[in-house]
Enzyme design. Structure first.
Site, PDB file in Angstrom:
ATOM      1  N   HIS A  79       0.846  -1.219  -0.030  1.00  0.00           N
ATOM      2  CA  HIS A  79      -0.230   0.075  -0.097  1.00  0.00           C
ATOM      3  C   HIS A  79       0.985   1.391   0.083  1.00  0.00           C
ATOM      4  CE1 HIS A  79      -3.816  -2.137   1.825  1.00  0.00           C
ATOM      5  NE2 HIS A  79      -3.649  -2.516   0.757  1.00  0.00           N
TER       6      HIS A  79
ATOM      7  N   GLU B 112       0.839   3.926   1.991  1.00  0.00           N
ATOM      8  CA  GLU B 112       1.606   4.434   3.224  1.00  0.00           C
ATOM      9  C   GLU B 112       2.836   3.549   3.362  1.00  0.00           C
ATOM     10  OE1 GLU B 112      -1.316   3.727   2.577  1.00  0.00           O
ATOM     11  OE2 GLU B 112      -3.101   4.519   3.943  1.00  0.00           O
TER      12      GLU B 112
ATOM     13  N   CYS C  28      -5.503   2.036   5.993  1.00  0.00           N
ATOM     14  CA  CYS C  28      -6.158   0.457   6.248  1.00  0.00           C
ATOM     15  C   CYS C  28      -6.072   0.060   7.682  1.00  0.00           C
ATOM     16  CB  CYS C  28      -5.877  -0.699   5.331  1.00  0.00           C
ATOM     17  SG  CYS C  28      -4.129  -1.138   5.575  1.00  0.00           S
TER      18      CYS C  28
HETATM   19  C1  AOF Z   1      -4.357   1.724   2.162  1.00  0.00           C
HETATM   20  N1  AOF Z   1      -3.272   2.180   1.103  1.00  0.00           N
HETATM   21  O1  AOF Z   1      -2.813   2.217  -0.596  1.00  0.00           O
HETATM   22  C2  AOF Z   1      -4.639   0.917  -0.465  1.00  0.00           C
HETATM   23  C3  AOF Z   1      -5.558   0.588   0.550  1.00  0.00           C
HETATM   24  O2  AOF Z   1      -6.214  -6.953  -0.670  1.00  0.00           O
HETATM   25  P1  AOF Z   1      -5.655  -5.874   0.560  1.00  0.00           P
HETATM   26  O3  AOF Z   1      -5.105  -6.563   1.800  1.00  0.00           O
HETATM   27  O4  AOF Z   1      -4.546  -4.919  -0.134  1.00  0.00           O
HETATM   28  O5  AOF Z   1      -6.748  -5.125   0.971  1.00  0.00           O
HETATM   29  C4  AOF Z   1      -7.450  -4.062   0.045  1.00  0.00           C
HETATM   30  C5  AOF Z   1      -8.030  -3.125   0.801  1.00  0.00           C
HETATM   31  O6  AOF Z   1      -7.048  -2.077   1.339  1.00  0.00           O
HETATM   32  C6  AOF Z   1      -8.955  -2.170  -0.057  1.00  0.00           C
HETATM   33  O7  AOF Z   1     -10.240  -2.565  -0.189  1.00  0.00           O
HETATM   34  C7  AOF Z   1      -8.844  -0.974   0.647  1.00  0.00           C
HETATM   35  O8  AOF Z   1      -9.701  -0.847   1.794  1.00  0.00           O
HETATM   36  C8  AOF Z   1      -7.460  -0.707   1.091  1.00  0.00           C
HETATM   37  N2  AOF Z   1      -6.652  -0.001   0.065  1.00  0.00           N
HETATM   38  N3  AOF Z   1      -5.452   1.198   1.859  1.00  0.00           N
HETATM   39  O9  AOF Z   1      -4.333   2.059   3.446  1.00  0.00           O
HETATM   40  C9  AOF Z   1      -3.692   2.006  -0.101  1.00  0.00           C
HETATM   41  N4  AOF Z   1      -4.555   0.636  -1.679  1.00  0.00           N
HETATM   42 ZN    ZN Z   2      -2.833  -0.149   3.979  1.00  0.00          ZN
END
Ligand code: AOF
Ligand code: ZN
Length: 355
Positions: free
Chosen positions: A44, A46, A70
């Site tokens: 992600h 962060e 997240c």
């Molecule tokens: C963040 N930063 O850059 C993104 C987030 O499949 P996973 O575990 O990667 O989870 C997907 C979820 O993570 C997605 O539905 C959204 O809630 C979050 N995406 N969160 O902190 C990021 N791309």
């Molecule tokens: Zn995240």
């Protein structure tokens, strides 16, 4: 936050089912780092940002991030909210809440509990726009749908003999390929494939790998496998929606093409969008002809149209982008508001949205 949004846009169409998130870190009034969600969705944004910096650099800094960090643990054993909480960052500015139930408010709670100052609702409209595909998928269980049309100055998409090469200029066509790269899926019909032998890839140098999932609506499985799109098919990159019971036709398709059958002809288009949402398609691009696009527009399944309007007048015998609507009053007309305008030499790009 505008810088964080720009960073996020750089990842649009590359992050799979994940939203494209951007963040920047500010210390002593300078941006000292930027990051975005990685291709495929992980790591992600962060995590990418924090891993480039030392404890000293992070200490006392301010993070600007386009989506709530997240709260669920990734393969790295931690969440972005926890990473931030343990990093030394002292304040966090956020555009949008994350509707994913694993986060949805919980990410911000983790930050607040760790005595980090949290400020929300910055550039909310811009953040909503950045995430419109992700938000539409999460909240409405369908992709955000864009139709792309190259039209003549007088609003036609092709000559009477169906020739449409090239209504718009090269700059417009390149930008059209950029839109393909930024989309998660590109949908057309068997008629368009049969007329244009389209292959639906992004053909900008270096961005070919971000070509979207190719989707063909071929209700009667009319296409034969000699079209170029089938020759380039790889497992997982081509999907055909049909409602044919003809077992012989079904068998003739190579194994690497996914055939999806819906027996409900009436609700066919809705079922397709639902299925695409479940496949985590966030932004869907439609490049097809008048009949299919009119059907989609009439069914209220289109969110916006990207028009590339050229400087060429081709006359009333050209093909329209929308079929007869048989309206009696101007007040019954379908209206579209302007979202964006760009100039490509003598072509004008108009992005317009319903509602
Ligand atoms: C963040 N930063 O850059 C993104 C987030 O499949 P996973 O575990 O990667 O989870 C997907 C979820 O993570 C997605 O539905 C959204 O809630 C979050 N995406 N969160 O902190 C990021 N791309
Ligand atoms: Zn995240």
């Amino acid at each position: 936050m505008k810088q964080a949004l720009l960073e996020a846009y750089r990842a649009m169409g590359t992050t799979g089912k994940n939203p494209n998130v951007g963040c920047v870190l500010v210390k002593n009034n300078f941006i000292i780092a930027r990051a975005r969600t990685s291709p495929g969705g992980r790591p992600h944004a962060e995590e990418n940002l924090i891993s480039q910096l030392s404890k000293i650099e992070l200490n006392g800094s301010s993070l600007f991030v386009t989506l709530e960090p997240c709260a669920h643990k990734g393969k790295n054993g931690t969440s972005c909210a926890e990473l931030i909480a343990n990093s030394g960052i002292k304040e966090v500015y956020v555009c949008n809440y994350d509707p994913d139930l694993r986060t949805s408010g919980k990410g911000l709670e983790i930050l607040k509990k760790s005595k980090i100052d949290v400020y929300t609702d910055f550039l909310v409209n811009e953040g909503n726009d950045l995430n419109i595909g992700y938000l539409t998928n999460c909240l409405s269980n369908r992709p955000f749908v864009t139709i792309k049309f190259a039209i003549s100055l007088d609003g036609k998409i092709a000559l009477k003999n169906k020739n449409s090469k090239w209504i718009s200029n090269e700059l417009s066509r390149n930008f059209g390929h950029m839109i393909r790269a930024q989309s998660d899926g590109i949908l057309t019909t068997n008629s368009t494939i049969a007329e244009d032998n389209s292959i639906l890839t992004c053909r900008l140098n270096g961005l070919e790998k971000y070509s979207p999932l190719k989707i063909i609506v071929d209700r009667g499985l009319k296409l034969n496998k000699n079209y170029s799109i089938f020759k380039n098919a790889k497992k997982g990159n081509l999907l055909i929606y049909h409602c044919s019971n003809d077992k012989i036709k079904i068998k003739k398709y190579p194994k690497n093409i996914d055939l999806v059958y819906f027996n409900n002809k009436k609700n066919f288009l809705n079922l397709i969008l639902k299925d695409l949402a479940n496949r985590k398609i966030k932004n869907l691009l439609i490049e097809s002809g008048t009949n299919f696009c009119t059907e989609m527009i009439k069914a209220n399944l289109v969110d916006q149209i990207a028009f590339f309007r050229s400087n060429k007048i081709i006359g009333n015998d050209g093909l329209p982008f929308v079929n007869n609507l048989s309206l009696k009053k101007i007040s019954d007309s379908i209206r579209m508001k302007v979202i964006d305008i760009k100039f490509f030499d003598n072509d004008v790009y108009e992005l317009r949205r319903f509602n």
